[in-house]
Design a protein around this motif. Structure first.
Motif, mmCIF file in Angstrom:
data_model
loop_
_atom_site.group_PDB
_atom_site.id
_atom_site.type_symbol
_atom_site.label_atom_id
_atom_site.label_comp_id
_atom_site.label_asym_id
_atom_site.label_seq_id
_atom_site.Cartn_x
_atom_site.Cartn_y
_atom_site.Cartn_z
ATOM 1 N N GLU A 25 10.123 20.217 24.247
ATOM 2 C CA GLU A 25 10.941 19.908 23.072
ATOM 3 C C GLU A 25 10.185 19.092 22.029
ATOM 4 O O GLU A 25 10.665 18.916 20.914
ATOM 5 C CB GLU A 25 12.203 19.155 23.484
ATOM 6 N N ARG A 26 9.030 18.561 22.378
ATOM 7 C CA ARG A 26 8.253 17.749 21.434
ATOM 8 C C ARG A 26 7.717 18.617 20.308
ATOM 9 O O ARG A 26 7.384 19.778 20.492
ATOM 10 C CB ARG A 26 7.096 17.056 22.153
ATOM 11 N N ARG A 27 7.624 18.027 19.129
ATOM 12 C CA ARG A 27 7.144 18.760 17.952
ATOM 13 C C ARG A 27 5.947 18.028 17.353
ATOM 14 O O ARG A 27 5.929 16.803 17.284
ATOM 15 C CB ARG A 27 8.236 18.851 16.890
ATOM 16 N N THR A 28 4.983 18.808 16.884
ATOM 17 C CA THR A 28 3.881 18.243 16.103
ATOM 18 C C THR A 28 4.217 18.485 14.640
ATOM 19 O O THR A 28 5.206 19.154 14.322
ATOM 20 C CB THR A 28 2.543 18.940 16.443
ATOM 21 N N THR A 88 4.619 22.132 13.997
ATOM 22 C CA THR A 88 5.721 22.867 14.622
ATOM 23 C C THR A 88 7.099 22.361 14.209
ATOM 24 O O THR A 88 8.102 22.871 14.702
ATOM 25 C CB THR A 88 5.603 22.817 16.158
ATOM 26 N N LEU A 89 7.176 21.374 13.326
ATOM 27 C CA LEU A 89 8.485 20.903 12.861
ATOM 28 C C LEU A 89 9.178 22.006 12.078
ATOM 29 O O LEU A 89 8.554 22.701 11.288
ATOM 30 C CB LEU A 89 8.332 19.679 11.951
ATOM 31 N N THR A 90 10.469 22.141 12.306
ATOM 32 C CA THR A 90 11.250 23.111 11.540
ATOM 33 C C THR A 90 12.216 22.352 10.648
ATOM 34 O O THR A 90 12.305 21.123 10.728
ATOM 35 C CB THR A 90 12.041 24.050 12.478
ATOM 36 N N SER A 97 14.690 20.192 12.644
ATOM 37 C CA SER A 97 14.129 19.291 13.655
ATOM 38 C C SER A 97 14.209 17.842 13.201
ATOM 39 O O SER A 97 14.002 17.537 12.028
ATOM 40 C CB SER A 97 12.657 19.623 13.916
ATOM 41 N N ARG A 113 12.785 14.333 12.552
ATOM 42 C CA ARG A 113 11.438 13.959 12.129
ATOM 43 C C ARG A 113 11.054 12.539 12.534
ATOM 44 O O ARG A 113 10.170 11.937 11.944
ATOM 45 C CB ARG A 113 11.326 14.119 10.615
ATOM 46 N N HIS A 138 3.954 12.540 18.796
ATOM 47 C CA HIS A 138 4.791 13.695 18.508
ATOM 48 C C HIS A 138 6.032 13.258 17.739
ATOM 49 O O HIS A 138 6.241 12.075 17.515
ATOM 50 C CB HIS A 138 5.202 14.414 19.801
ATOM 51 N N GLY A 154 12.125 16.119 17.426
ATOM 52 C CA GLY A 154 12.346 17.556 17.481
ATOM 53 C C GLY A 154 13.751 17.988 17.851
ATOM 54 O O GLY A 154 14.054 19.171 17.847
#
Length: 185
Positions: free
Chosen positions: A109-112, A115-117, A120, A122, A134, A137
């Motif tokens: 589930e982690r976002r970089t 990969t953020l949408t 997501s 922030r 990270h 997300g």
């Protein structure tokens, strides 16, 4: 107004005499101070004669503290510089530890940043210089950049103003100290 040869020569003469751009503009007429400054720069005029105003400046009184004394004073603020970069310049400094407990987010589930949408959360987690850094997300709250948990941390409800509090809750000295007023006998 066009710059003709006569006006340019007069400008050069007045500039070399040390007149200010405003004074030159007044003498030439029909031209602004900024136009004079622009023309001086385009002509490359630099050296100026000193004016009487420039010659008669008064020396400033020296400050009571010297540069050495100022350097020995305590720093004005306890923290100096960017805390994220402090470890690079002060290796003996203790590493950053977050003061509040953070959500544990599973690896999938982690976002970089890549990969953020749009939906997501922030909220940044960890040190940006670490490989483990990270973003939360999770699904964000509509209209906010964070999920519900992080929105509560980021946005605190405003405290009532002191004046409004006093109007709503009148202070009675006996009640404020916890004592009851004596009943009239």
């Amino acid at each position: 107004m066009a710059w003709n040869d006569e006006r340019v020569e007069l400008l050069k003469k007045l500039w070399s005499e040390g007149l200010s751009a405003s004074q030159i503009a007044g003498r030439l007429g029909g031209v602004t101070r900024n136009a004079v400054i622009g023309k001086v720069h385009r002509l490359g005029l630099s050296g100026r004669a000193t004016t009487s105003r420039m010659k008669s400046h008064r020396p400033r009184a020296r400050a009571a503290t010297t540069a050495r004394a100022r350097m020995q004073q305590k720093p004005r603020f306890a923290q100096q510089g960017n805390p994220a970069l402090r470890a690079l310049y002060q290796p003996e400094a203790e590493p950053f530890t977050p003061s509040v407990e953070e959500l544990v987010i599973p690896l999938k589930e982690r976002r970089t940043i890549q990969t953020l949408t749009e939906c997501s959360c922030r909220w940044p987690i960890g040190d940006p210089q670490d490989a483990e850094f990270h973003f939360c997300g999770k699904t964000k709250v509509t209209g906010l950049p964070y999920c519900e948990f992080h929105a509560r941390r980021a946005f605190q409800p405003p405290q009532p103003r002191r004046r409004e509090r006093e109007i709503q809750e009148p202070r009675i000295p006996a009640l404020a100290s916890g004592k009851e007023e004596p009943a009239d006998a």
